[in-house]
Motif scaffolding. Sequence first.
Motif, PDB file in Angstrom:
ATOM      1  N   HIS A   9      50.596  80.661  22.564  1.00 25.56           N
ATOM      2  CA  HIS A   9      50.598  80.082  21.236  1.00 25.56           C
ATOM      3  C   HIS A   9      51.966  79.538  20.819  1.00 25.56           C
ATOM      4  O   HIS A   9      52.186  79.284  19.640  1.00 25.56           O
ATOM      5  N   THR A  10      52.905  79.421  21.744  1.00 28.36           N
ATOM      6  CA  THR A  10      54.153  78.760  21.393  1.00 28.36           C
ATOM      7  C   THR A  10      53.839  77.329  20.998  1.00 28.36           C
ATOM      8  O   THR A  10      52.912  76.705  21.518  1.00 28.36           O
ATOM      9  N   PRO A  11      54.581  76.780  20.046  1.00 29.65           N
ATOM     10  CA  PRO A  11      54.198  75.488  19.468  1.00 29.65           C
ATOM     11  C   PRO A  11      54.170  74.345  20.469  1.00 29.65           C
ATOM     12  O   PRO A  11      54.929  74.325  21.444  1.00 29.65           O
ATOM     13  N   ALA A  14      54.991  69.375  16.587  1.00 23.91           N
ATOM     14  CA  ALA A  14      55.026  69.804  15.190  1.00 23.91           C
ATOM     15  C   ALA A  14      53.992  69.045  14.367  1.00 23.91           C
ATOM     16  O   ALA A  14      53.348  69.604  13.480  1.00 23.91           O
ATOM     17  N   VAL A  44      59.524  68.938  21.128  1.00 29.92           N
ATOM     18  CA  VAL A  44      58.637  69.961  21.670  1.00 29.92           C
ATOM     19  C   VAL A  44      59.498  70.851  22.566  1.00 29.92           C
ATOM     20  O   VAL A  44      60.470  70.388  23.163  1.00 29.92           O
ATOM     21  N   TRP A  83      50.653  77.521  28.680  1.00 30.22           N
ATOM     22  CA  TRP A  83      51.019  76.589  27.607  1.00 30.22           C
ATOM     23  C   TRP A  83      50.230  75.290  27.727  1.00 30.22           C
ATOM     24  O   TRP A  83      49.690  74.773  26.745  1.00 30.22           O
ATOM     25  N   HIS A  87      47.269  74.165  24.990  1.00 26.71           N
ATOM     26  CA  HIS A  87      47.477  73.008  24.118  1.00 26.71           C
ATOM     27  C   HIS A  87      46.644  71.780  24.509  1.00 26.71           C
ATOM     28  O   HIS A  87      46.441  70.895  23.669  1.00 26.71           O
TER      29      HIS A  87
END
Length: 212
Positions: A9-11, A14, A44, A83, A87
């Motif tokens: 869940h790391t971004p 944005a 990112v 990741w 995503h």
Amino acid sequence: MSMLTARNHTPGFAHPVRDAQRVFRAVMEALARPTTPQRIDPVVAPPEPLGAALGAVILTLCDEQTPVWLDSALRSAPEVEAWIVFHTGARIVDAPADASFAIASSPETAPALSALSRGTDEEPHESATLVIDARACAGIDGLTASGPGIRETRTWDGAGLPDGFLPQWQENRALYPRGVDLILAHEHTVCGLPRTTALTGALQHGLDRRSA
């Protein structure tokens, strides 16, 4: 929640829609104007060793319909695969030939173009795209590019191309309309090399790299 699950869940972006559109335009411009860097300024922070520009390209181009191959350095970092999957929904594959996008963390780990899908004469769009992390890569002496999107010819340093790339590329281009396309992700820019671009001027058996 496990550490790996938390890292899933790391971004990403944005502002997913706006950022993806911006990077997509830069990538399309890079392929329309081969060898001319296009600025993306990626906002990112993917897990290492995945570079920011490379991560931005992956977030923009990959989805659940695009199988992705990762080189051994990326595949050996579980947080990288997690990741990407979290995503984009992309499926990670074991063989380069099964990938729509082949991702290399350096020129040295890039698969041979012949190992990637080249599409078919009936469906050339089924070919793969090779994306290489080209951060801090040395340039190459004596490359000249020509073809669609280039006025006459353009001198290019080819920073980020693997050793021995030129004969592979000439063979790839001869397959047109089939063939692999290439994206080089630098620190803040992307550079495109579509299958229609001709490269000449370097040694046929390899590439002469300038000293760093």
